[in-house]
Motif scaffolding. Sequence first.
Motif, mmCIF file in Angstrom:
data_model
loop_
_atom_site.group_PDB
_atom_site.id
_atom_site.type_symbol
_atom_site.label_atom_id
_atom_site.label_comp_id
_atom_site.label_asym_id
_atom_site.label_seq_id
_atom_site.Cartn_x
_atom_site.Cartn_y
_atom_site.Cartn_z
ATOM 1 N N ASN A 119 -4.577 -4.655 -22.031
ATOM 2 C CA ASN A 119 -4.912 -3.997 -23.297
ATOM 3 C C ASN A 119 -4.057 -2.750 -23.503
ATOM 4 N N PHE A 120 -3.864 -1.984 -22.432
ATOM 5 C CA PHE A 120 -3.054 -0.771 -22.516
ATOM 6 C C PHE A 120 -1.597 -1.113 -22.820
ATOM 7 N N GLN A 121 -1.044 -2.084 -22.119
ATOM 8 C CA GLN A 121 0.348 -2.460 -22.326
ATOM 9 C C GLN A 121 0.583 -2.991 -23.744
ATOM 10 N N LEU A 122 -0.327 -3.823 -24.226
ATOM 11 C CA LEU A 122 -0.202 -4.340 -25.594
ATOM 12 C C LEU A 122 -0.326 -3.210 -26.614
ATOM 13 N N SER A 123 -1.226 -2.274 -26.369
ATOM 14 C CA SER A 123 -1.395 -1.123 -27.263
ATOM 15 C C SER A 123 -0.128 -0.275 -27.296
ATOM 16 N N MET A 124 0.450 -0.004 -26.132
ATOM 17 C CA MET A 124 1.671 0.804 -26.079
ATOM 18 C C MET A 124 2.827 0.101 -26.798
ATOM 19 N N LEU A 125 2.885 -1.225 -26.685
ATOM 20 C CA LEU A 125 3.907 -2.000 -27.386
ATOM 21 C C LEU A 125 3.738 -1.854 -28.900
ATOM 22 N N ILE A 126 2.509 -1.975 -29.368
ATOM 23 C CA ILE A 126 2.242 -1.850 -30.807
ATOM 24 C C ILE A 126 2.578 -0.445 -31.294
ATOM 25 N N TYR A 127 2.164 0.583 -30.543
ATOM 26 C CA TYR A 127 2.478 1.963 -30.936
ATOM 27 C C TYR A 127 3.984 2.192 -30.975
ATOM 28 N N SER A 128 4.709 1.589 -30.050
ATOM 29 C CA SER A 128 6.175 1.725 -30.039
ATOM 30 C C SER A 128 6.788 1.060 -31.259
ATOM 31 N N ILE A 129 6.314 -0.128 -31.592
ATOM 32 C CA ILE A 129 6.843 -0.858 -32.754
ATOM 33 C C ILE A 129 6.552 -0.094 -34.047
ATOM 34 N N ILE A 130 5.357 0.461 -34.153
ATOM 35 C CA ILE A 130 4.989 1.241 -35.343
ATOM 36 C C ILE A 130 5.838 2.512 -35.433
ATOM 37 N N SER A 131 6.198 3.086 -34.297
ATOM 38 C CA SER A 131 6.957 4.343 -34.280
ATOM 39 C C SER A 131 8.383 4.197 -34.790
ATOM 40 N N ILE A 132 8.968 3.026 -34.627
ATOM 41 C CA ILE A 132 10.374 2.839 -35.001
ATOM 42 C C ILE A 132 10.617 3.105 -36.493
ATOM 43 N N PRO A 133 9.853 2.500 -37.414
ATOM 44 C CA PRO A 133 10.094 2.840 -38.829
ATOM 45 C C PRO A 133 9.724 4.287 -39.158
ATOM 46 N N LEU A 134 8.782 4.859 -38.402
ATOM 47 C CA LEU A 134 8.390 6.244 -38.657
ATOM 48 C C LEU A 134 9.519 7.225 -38.343
ATOM 49 N N ILE A 135 10.462 6.818 -37.508
ATOM 50 C CA ILE A 135 11.621 7.671 -37.216
ATOM 51 C C ILE A 135 12.421 7.898 -38.498
ATOM 52 N N PHE A 136 12.602 6.850 -39.293
ATOM 53 C CA PHE A 136 13.404 6.937 -40.505
ATOM 54 C C PHE A 136 12.625 7.526 -41.672
ATOM 55 N N VAL A 137 11.335 7.262 -41.711
ATOM 56 C CA VAL A 137 10.518 7.712 -42.842
ATOM 57 C C VAL A 137 10.122 9.177 -42.690
ATOM 58 N N VAL A 138 9.580 9.528 -41.571
ATOM 59 C CA VAL A 138 9.018 10.857 -41.406
ATOM 60 C C VAL A 138 9.724 11.657 -40.310
ATOM 61 N N GLY A 139 10.334 10.973 -39.364
ATOM 62 C CA GLY A 139 10.902 11.652 -38.209
ATOM 63 C C GLY A 139 9.876 11.862 -37.125
ATOM 64 N N LEU A 140 8.628 11.569 -37.455
ATOM 65 C CA LEU A 140 7.527 11.730 -36.506
ATOM 66 C C LEU A 140 7.538 10.645 -35.441
#
Length: 120
Positions: A60-81
């Motif tokens: 569950n932790f590994q899958l969660s971290m994978l999802i958070y990483s995938i969500i973070s990638i577009p946030l780099i371009f949109v917000v920088g966050l």
Amino acid sequence: MESNYHTLKRTDNQLLVITHLSQLLTYVTGFGGVLAPLIIWATQKDQVDGMDAHGKSILNFQLSMLIYSIISIPLIFVVGLGILTLILVAILAFIMPIINAVKASNGELPSYPMSINFIS
């Protein structure tokens, strides 16, 4: 014919510790942090006391971290966050397996923050 035979599970805190620490393979291979615990959990959950709970928590932790990483990638371009989120994910994914390996060696159940319960 149904059998009333129940196998006794063995206590193996060392294997539980190895299962938690195997998540750190992600930093070496890029994907081993999911595969190694999955294989250990799938093959040992019926033989080792506590393996089912520990394995589910790890996956569950590994899958969660994978999802958070995938969500973070577009946030780099949109917000920088997204960069901060990726750094937080990397820190959590490195520290939490070590903390929970120590807990496993003491016979305690794991606790992974920000973990989504995919497998229950």
